[in-house]
Write a protein that holds these residues in place. Structure first.
Motif, mmCIF file in Angstrom:
data_model
loop_
_atom_site.group_PDB
_atom_site.id
_atom_site.type_symbol
_atom_site.label_atom_id
_atom_site.label_comp_id
_atom_site.label_asym_id
_atom_site.label_seq_id
_atom_site.Cartn_x
_atom_site.Cartn_y
_atom_site.Cartn_z
ATOM 1 N N SER A 143 31.668 51.040 38.274
ATOM 2 C CA SER A 143 31.942 50.089 37.410
ATOM 3 C C SER A 143 33.554 49.425 37.677
ATOM 4 C CB SER A 143 31.791 49.926 36.074
ATOM 5 O OG SER A 143 30.216 50.423 35.761
ATOM 6 N N ILE A 144 34.426 50.542 37.646
ATOM 7 C CA ILE A 144 35.683 50.207 37.933
ATOM 8 C C ILE A 144 36.143 49.602 39.179
ATOM 9 C CG2 ILE A 144 37.956 51.249 38.059
ATOM 10 C CD1 ILE A 144 37.258 52.891 35.613
ATOM 11 N N GLY A 145 35.437 50.538 40.268
ATOM 12 C CA GLY A 145 35.598 50.122 41.591
ATOM 13 C C GLY A 145 35.106 48.687 41.841
ATOM 14 N N GLU A 146 33.824 48.476 41.526
ATOM 15 C CA GLU A 146 33.355 47.130 41.723
ATOM 16 C C GLU A 146 34.042 45.975 41.362
ATOM 17 O OE1 GLU A 146 29.456 47.374 39.743
ATOM 18 O OE2 GLU A 146 28.599 48.756 41.154
ATOM 19 N N ILE A 147 34.855 46.174 40.105
ATOM 20 C CA ILE A 147 35.616 45.060 39.487
ATOM 21 C C ILE A 147 36.900 44.733 40.480
ATOM 22 C CG2 ILE A 147 37.325 44.520 37.733
ATOM 23 C CD1 ILE A 147 35.210 45.703 35.868
ATOM 24 N N ILE A 148 37.530 46.163 40.842
ATOM 25 C CA ILE A 148 38.696 45.779 41.688
ATOM 26 C C ILE A 148 38.227 45.352 42.916
ATOM 27 C CG2 ILE A 148 40.649 47.231 42.595
ATOM 28 C CD1 ILE A 148 40.395 49.333 40.409
ATOM 29 N N VAL A 149 37.191 45.998 43.825
ATOM 30 C CA VAL A 149 36.934 45.375 44.928
ATOM 31 C C VAL A 149 36.861 43.835 44.837
ATOM 32 C CG1 VAL A 149 35.341 45.620 47.152
ATOM 33 C CG2 VAL A 149 36.422 47.808 46.124
ATOM 34 N N GLY A 190 34.337 54.006 44.385
ATOM 35 C CA GLY A 190 34.447 54.153 42.938
ATOM 36 C C GLY A 190 35.768 53.696 42.704
ATOM 37 N N ALA A 191 36.310 54.558 41.601
ATOM 38 C CA ALA A 191 37.665 54.182 41.140
ATOM 39 C C ALA A 191 39.050 54.866 41.941
ATOM 40 C CB ALA A 191 37.924 54.680 39.659
ATOM 41 N N GLY A 233 45.226 44.307 34.076
ATOM 42 C CA GLY A 233 46.028 44.853 34.845
ATOM 43 C C GLY A 233 46.071 44.164 36.310
ATOM 44 N N LEU A 234 44.802 43.917 36.509
ATOM 45 C CA LEU A 234 44.588 43.609 38.036
ATOM 46 C C LEU A 234 45.168 41.950 38.011
ATOM 47 C CD1 LEU A 234 41.011 44.646 38.496
ATOM 48 C CD2 LEU A 234 43.206 45.811 39.569
ATOM 49 N N ASP A 235 44.873 41.172 36.986
ATOM 50 C CA ASP A 235 45.386 39.893 36.942
ATOM 51 C C ASP A 235 46.774 39.972 37.393
ATOM 52 O OD1 ASP A 235 43.052 38.891 36.339
ATOM 53 O OD2 ASP A 235 43.320 38.615 34.090
#
Length: 456
Positions: free
Chosen positions: A356-362, A382-383, A442-444
């Protein structure tokens, strides 16, 4: 996994810590500045730090510094705290074991925790063949011993490492590591009989397919070293410090096939990629490979120092009695932490959380890449995700932009790490216990730092 599920999971990594970014002083605050002065006076100058702050508590997805700032943790202490910095079961297991005994040395009077960790690693690592494990303290120590084991088994000396590799900072592992500064410069001569082959780097190898990239590496090995002289190939399934490079499909299987055909031990360095980091327990599983030996460390013990080599019984047992070990290898306290951490990985949805983490970042950075040519690549599993920054006109690495983006994020309370042979990659390694809304925040901040950074 929903945001609510993620928030509940975060509590397991740091009970009592509010999961929010909160800045009450500039970064760094006065207390951290004072401690940094003490560090300069007391600690060797060769020990650097990414963030100019000192931690006093951590868990879930935050690190609290001594000035009371709450920072979003997108680094996990370099992929160590996958289960969180203070997982209750890990903390309890450590306390219980420390109350019984902290050390006897397994080579003197053994204890069952070591055996239980070996049994777990034999069960979890790829392949259903008979296995053995041996425990150490650090990733570099595991890698060094994997090479020893391979040489003992084959009676050969040569070891093949790859471009962009990172395997540690000891003399042998510096020889295996590719990047000179800061890891190797000024520290030679290095251990002999280490040779470097080209790796599959889809962004920068001219679009070679995985099998073609493997063929190029194999040609180099056969012509410059000779298959009959090679004890081992060692490679990170996803190259870590070199830039989170994901080899093209078919590259790793082709290398494994060649190694098997030539009596060469294939070592997967899963120090950074192991224990749920990529969405599976081990990154090798993504590529359909079964290594002969696997090295592990980092995420294995919830923050305590422990590492391992796990592999085929006939290879592991090639070493004479007394040839492997170390005073602190497989510390009883670290073994207790490891067993609790493995239970968390298996039973608390952490591999799913990594996905889930990786999907959001990518998704976030590929959306940005569509309109920002300074993003040369977004990759990972993944993460364990990387964003590589380039000069938009040339595609050449842009380490200056990378440093500016990371520094801006740091001042705003977000811990991010850089990496890459060229210093032009930001790597995302959040704890697998981070609440997803905190991750998004954090990504924002990183995305805004990129938007506001001037182009050279």
């Amino acid at each position: 996994m929903t945001v609510t599920d993620s928030a509940a999971l975060a509590l397991r990594g740091g009970p009592g810590l509010v999961q929010e970014r909160r800045l009450v002083t500039p970064i760094p605050g006065a207390r951290s500045v004072e401690l940094m002065e003490r560090k300069r006076a007391a600690v060797a100058g060769g020990v650097g730090t990414t963030m100019p702050v000192f931690a006093q508590a951590a868990g879930g997805g935050v690190v609290i510094d001594v000035d009371g700032n709450s920072l979003i943790d997108l680094g996990s202490g370099i992929a160590v705290t996958g289960v969180g910095n203070a997982h209750p079961a890990v903390a309890a297991a450590v306390a219980e074991q420390a109350a019984r005994f902290t050390h006897t040395c397994f080579m003197i009077t053994p204890y069952d925790g070591y055996v239980a960790v070996a049994e777990a690693l034999n069960r979890l690592t790829p392949g259903d063949h008979e296995k053995r494990s041996v425990l150490f303290n650090s990733g570099a120590e595991a890698v060094e011993n994997a090479v020893k084991i391979a040489r003992a088994h084959t009676g050969r000396q040569a070891v093949i490492a790859f471009d962009h590799a990172y395997h540690g900072r000891t003399n042998l592992t510096m020889a295996l590591t590719a990047k000179a500064v800061p890891y190797k410069s000024g520290f030679g001569p290095f251990a002999p009989e280490v040779y470097r082959a080209p790796v599959s780097y889809p962004l920068r190898d001219g679009g070679l397919s995985g099998p073609d990239a493997a063929a190029a590496a194999i040609r180099m090995i056969e012509k410059q070293v000779g298959a009959a002289n090679v004890a081992a190939i060692i490679i990170e399934p996803i190259l870590g410090e070199g830039g989170f490079i994901v080899p093209a499909d078919g590259f790793l299987p082709a290398l494994v096939d060649w190694a098997n055909a030539n009596g060469v031990v294939f070592i997967a360095d899963e120090v950074q990629t192991g224990f749920g980091r990529t969405g599976r327990m081990f990154a090798s599983e993504h590529f359909g490979i079964v290594p002969d030996l696997v090295t592990t460390a980092k995420g294995i013990a919830g923050g305590l120092p422990l590492s391992a080599v796990t592999g085929r019984a006939e290879i592991m047992d090639a070493v004479h009695a007394g040839g492997l070990g170390g005073t602190y290898g497989g510390s009883p306290v670290a073994c207790a932490a490891t067993l609790a951490a493995i239970d968390a990985f298996e039973n608390e949805g952490l591999c799913e959380a990594a996905e889930s983490i990786g999907e959001i970042i990518v998704r976030r950075f590929r959306e940005l890449a569509a309109s920002d040519p300074r993003i040369g690549d977004v990759r990972g599993l993944g993460a364990m995700i990387a964003v590589e920054f380039v000069h938009p006109e040339t595609g050449e690495p842009d380490p200056e932009l990378t440093a500016r983006v990371a520094a801006s994020a740091h001042t705003q309370g977000v811990i991010v790490l850089t990496c890459g042979t060229y210093g032009n990659v930001i790597r995302f390694l959040p704890p697998l216990t981070i609440p997803l809304e905190l991750l998004v925040e954090g990504l924002d901040i990183v995305a805004t730092a990129l938007r506001d950074a001037p182009t050279n």
